[in-house]
Scaffold this active site. Structure first.
Site, mmCIF file in Angstrom:
data_model
loop_
_atom_site.group_PDB
_atom_site.id
_atom_site.type_symbol
_atom_site.label_atom_id
_atom_site.label_comp_id
_atom_site.label_asym_id
_atom_site.label_seq_id
_atom_site.Cartn_x
_atom_site.Cartn_y
_atom_site.Cartn_z
ATOM 1 N N LYS A 123 10.163 22.783 23.637
ATOM 2 C CA LYS A 123 9.822 24.134 24.103
ATOM 3 C C LYS A 123 9.914 24.178 25.618
ATOM 4 O O LYS A 123 9.365 23.330 26.313
ATOM 5 C CB LYS A 123 8.401 24.512 23.670
ATOM 6 C CG LYS A 123 7.980 25.898 24.150
ATOM 7 C CD LYS A 123 6.646 26.302 23.555
ATOM 8 C CE LYS A 123 5.471 26.023 24.461
ATOM 9 N NZ LYS A 123 5.412 26.858 25.684
ATOM 10 N N ASP B 56 6.392 21.061 29.746
ATOM 11 C CA ASP B 56 5.784 21.854 30.818
ATOM 12 C C ASP B 56 5.828 21.119 32.158
ATOM 13 O O ASP B 56 4.803 20.965 32.826
ATOM 14 C CB ASP B 56 4.350 22.239 30.434
ATOM 15 C CG ASP B 56 4.326 23.260 29.308
ATOM 16 O OD1 ASP B 56 5.246 24.097 29.245
ATOM 17 O OD2 ASP B 56 3.399 23.200 28.484
ATOM 18 N N GLN C 23 -7.486 23.777 26.209
ATOM 19 C CA GLN C 23 -7.398 24.436 24.902
ATOM 20 C C GLN C 23 -8.805 24.514 24.314
ATOM 21 O O GLN C 23 -9.533 23.527 24.286
ATOM 22 C CB GLN C 23 -6.481 23.646 23.950
ATOM 23 C CG GLN C 23 -5.037 23.574 24.408
ATOM 24 C CD GLN C 23 -4.269 24.871 24.182
ATOM 25 O OE1 GLN C 23 -4.840 25.897 23.832
ATOM 26 N NE2 GLN C 23 -2.969 24.838 24.419
ATOM 27 N N THR D 179 -4.018 33.249 22.989
ATOM 28 C CA THR D 179 -5.206 32.473 22.603
ATOM 29 C C THR D 179 -6.153 32.236 23.778
ATOM 30 O O THR D 179 -7.281 31.834 23.576
ATOM 31 C CB THR D 179 -4.806 31.105 22.002
ATOM 32 O OG1 THR D 179 -3.875 30.492 22.885
ATOM 33 C CG2 THR D 179 -4.183 31.257 20.648
ATOM 34 N N ALA E 245 14.939 49.160 25.322
ATOM 35 C CA ALA E 245 16.303 48.913 25.795
ATOM 36 C C ALA E 245 16.364 47.635 26.639
ATOM 37 O O ALA E 245 17.329 46.857 26.538
ATOM 38 C CB ALA E 245 16.796 50.109 26.613
ATOM 39 N N MET F 35 9.485 32.768 26.326
ATOM 40 C CA MET F 35 9.561 33.750 27.426
ATOM 41 C C MET F 35 8.519 34.852 27.271
ATOM 42 O O MET F 35 8.284 35.612 28.194
ATOM 43 C CB MET F 35 10.959 34.388 27.454
ATOM 44 C CG MET F 35 12.075 33.439 27.831
ATOM 45 S SD MET F 35 12.104 33.101 29.592
ATOM 46 C CE MET F 35 11.825 31.357 29.617
ATOM 47 N N LYS F 36 7.974 35.020 26.092
ATOM 48 C CA LYS F 36 6.970 36.077 25.823
ATOM 49 C C LYS F 36 7.392 37.412 26.451
ATOM 50 O O LYS F 36 6.662 38.009 27.241
ATOM 51 C CB LYS F 36 5.591 35.655 26.328
ATOM 52 C CG LYS F 36 5.035 34.414 25.635
ATOM 53 C CD LYS F 36 3.587 34.178 25.977
ATOM 54 C CE LYS F 36 3.016 32.956 25.297
ATOM 55 N NZ LYS F 36 3.548 31.678 25.800
ATOM 56 N N LEU F 37 8.562 37.881 26.073
ATOM 57 C CA LEU F 37 9.098 39.117 26.665
ATOM 58 C C LEU F 37 8.303 40.343 26.228
ATOM 59 O O LEU F 37 7.816 40.415 25.097
ATOM 60 C CB LEU F 37 10.563 39.295 26.239
ATOM 61 C CG LEU F 37 11.533 38.192 26.655
ATOM 62 C CD1 LEU F 37 12.902 38.430 26.026
ATOM 63 C CD2 LEU F 37 11.651 38.119 28.171
ATOM 64 N N PHE F 38 8.188 41.288 27.150
ATOM 65 C CA PHE F 38 7.538 42.572 26.849
ATOM 66 C C PHE F 38 8.096 43.611 27.809
ATOM 67 O O PHE F 38 8.020 43.425 29.026
ATOM 68 C CB PHE F 38 6.019 42.473 27.026
ATOM 69 C CG PHE F 38 5.309 43.765 26.759
ATOM 70 C CD1 PHE F 38 4.890 44.086 25.471
ATOM 71 C CD2 PHE F 38 5.063 44.667 27.775
ATOM 72 C CE1 PHE F 38 4.249 45.290 25.210
ATOM 73 C CE2 PHE F 38 4.416 45.875 27.529
ATOM 74 C CZ PHE F 38 4.003 46.188 26.244
ATOM 75 N N ASP F 39 8.671 44.686 27.273
ATOM 76 C CA ASP F 39 9.196 45.746 28.147
ATOM 77 C C ASP F 39 9.579 46.928 27.262
ATOM 78 O O ASP F 39 9.297 46.916 26.054
ATOM 79 C CB ASP F 39 10.417 45.233 28.939
ATOM 80 C CG ASP F 39 10.554 45.923 30.292
ATOM 81 O OD1 ASP F 39 10.415 47.161 30.338
ATOM 82 O OD2 ASP F 39 10.810 45.233 31.289
ATOM 83 N N ILE F 40 10.252 47.924 27.839
ATOM 84 C CA ILE F 40 10.746 49.016 27.004
ATOM 85 C C ILE F 40 11.839 48.454 26.088
ATOM 86 O O ILE F 40 12.443 47.409 26.386
ATOM 87 C CB ILE F 40 11.292 50.198 27.840
ATOM 88 C CG1 ILE F 40 12.496 49.761 28.689
ATOM 89 C CG2 ILE F 40 10.198 50.788 28.716
ATOM 90 C CD1 ILE F 40 13.243 50.924 29.313
ATOM 91 N N ARG G 144 0.711 18.407 26.741
ATOM 92 C CA ARG G 144 0.128 17.354 27.580
ATOM 93 C C ARG G 144 -0.154 16.021 26.888
ATOM 94 O O ARG G 144 0.078 14.975 27.501
ATOM 95 C CB ARG G 144 -1.120 17.903 28.288
ATOM 96 C CG ARG G 144 -0.744 18.845 29.417
ATOM 97 C CD ARG G 144 -1.895 19.720 29.843
ATOM 98 N NE ARG G 144 -2.182 20.726 28.825
ATOM 99 C CZ ARG G 144 -3.057 21.710 28.968
ATOM 100 N NH1 ARG G 144 -3.748 21.813 30.088
ATOM 101 N NH2 ARG G 144 -3.254 22.590 27.995
#
Ligand code: C5P
Length: 229
Positions: A33, A11, A188, A116, A69, A62-67, A209
């Site tokens: 990561k 990070d 955390q 989380t 396609a 990347m935690k992708l989220f979309d429609i 960290r």
């Protein structure tokens, strides 16, 4: 000796710092990561360099989220780099689309269940159905597995419950929120030790960290590995 059950979260803001850190850690760590925070700092270039030139395994968070396609197209584009793990949100349509996009590559799709950092009040704000968070996490993990997810991201405190699901057989559980004995928890909230997380059913732990902020990151990584069961 490296152990690929340990994934170190790089990070740091850019490729230069990421490469310098990976150089200092050397062969003590085999799995890194790279997350959204480094996207504009050359995260994909770093991922490729660590994979191709240094032989490291790569988890692109990347935690992708979309429609559907768009998710499928994004994952197809990323999968051509043959990175090891890629995260998407665990909604079944997103997971199904990601699996389509990853077809033919070695990229494994990991589903995020409930972030989380969110508590019940946050979920109420998002109009997420009533229920205790651990119950929602386990239910979402089951649905993500049914949709084809190769694994899930979960708090170590939920690893045992997810591992007990019949759908979890042969799937991966990857847990951040891991702190070696004596390390600062930072922000955390519900941490567990490396040993506890693995004993509870995690296949990989993500530690950031306590390693990259340590004055001797290589020694810190070796210490975490020495704590694994
Ligand atoms: O520094 P630390 O060990 O807390 O880093 C944990 C890493 O795992 C960070 O990259 C963080 O974004 C990520 N992560 C997390 N909790 C999640 C999902 C990802 O801490 N639920």
């Amino acid at each position: 000796m490296s152990d690929d059950r340990l994934i170190v979260a790089l990070d740091v803001p850019n490729v230069v710092q990421g490469l310098a850190l990976a150089d200092r850690i050397g062969d003590a760590v085999s799995f890194y990561k790279i997350g959204l925070g480094m996207l504009t700092g050359g995260g994909l270039a770093l991922a490729n360099e660590l994979k191709q030139d240094h032989g490291k395994r790569i988890f692109l968070d990347m935690k992708l989220f979309d429609i559907s396609a768009t998710v499928e197209a994004a994952v197809r584009g990323l999968a051509q780099f043959n990175l090891d793990f890629l995260t998407v949100h665990g909604d079944p349509h997103v997971v199904r689309a990601a699996k389509e996009g990853a077809a033919g590559s070695q990229t494994r799709i990991l589903a995020v269940t409930v972030l989380t950092s969110l508590d019940r009040e946050d979920l109420d704000d998002c109009l997420i159905r009533d229920g205790a968070i651990p119950d929602l996490v386990v239910e979402r993990a089951g649905r993500a597995f049914d949709a084809g997810a190769d694994g899930v991201i979960a708090s170590p405190h939920e690893a045992a419950m997810i591992r007990a699901l019949p759908e979890a057989a042969g799937r991966l559980i990857v847990t951040p929120g891991v702190r070696p004995a004596g390390a600062a928890p930072n922000d955390q909230k519900r941490v567990a030790t490396p040993r506890q997380a693995i004993s509870d059913g995690a296949d990989h732990i993500v530690v950031g960290r306590p390693i990259w902020q340590h004055e001797d990151p290589r020694a810190a990584a070796e210490m975490v590995i020495s704590e694994l069961p």
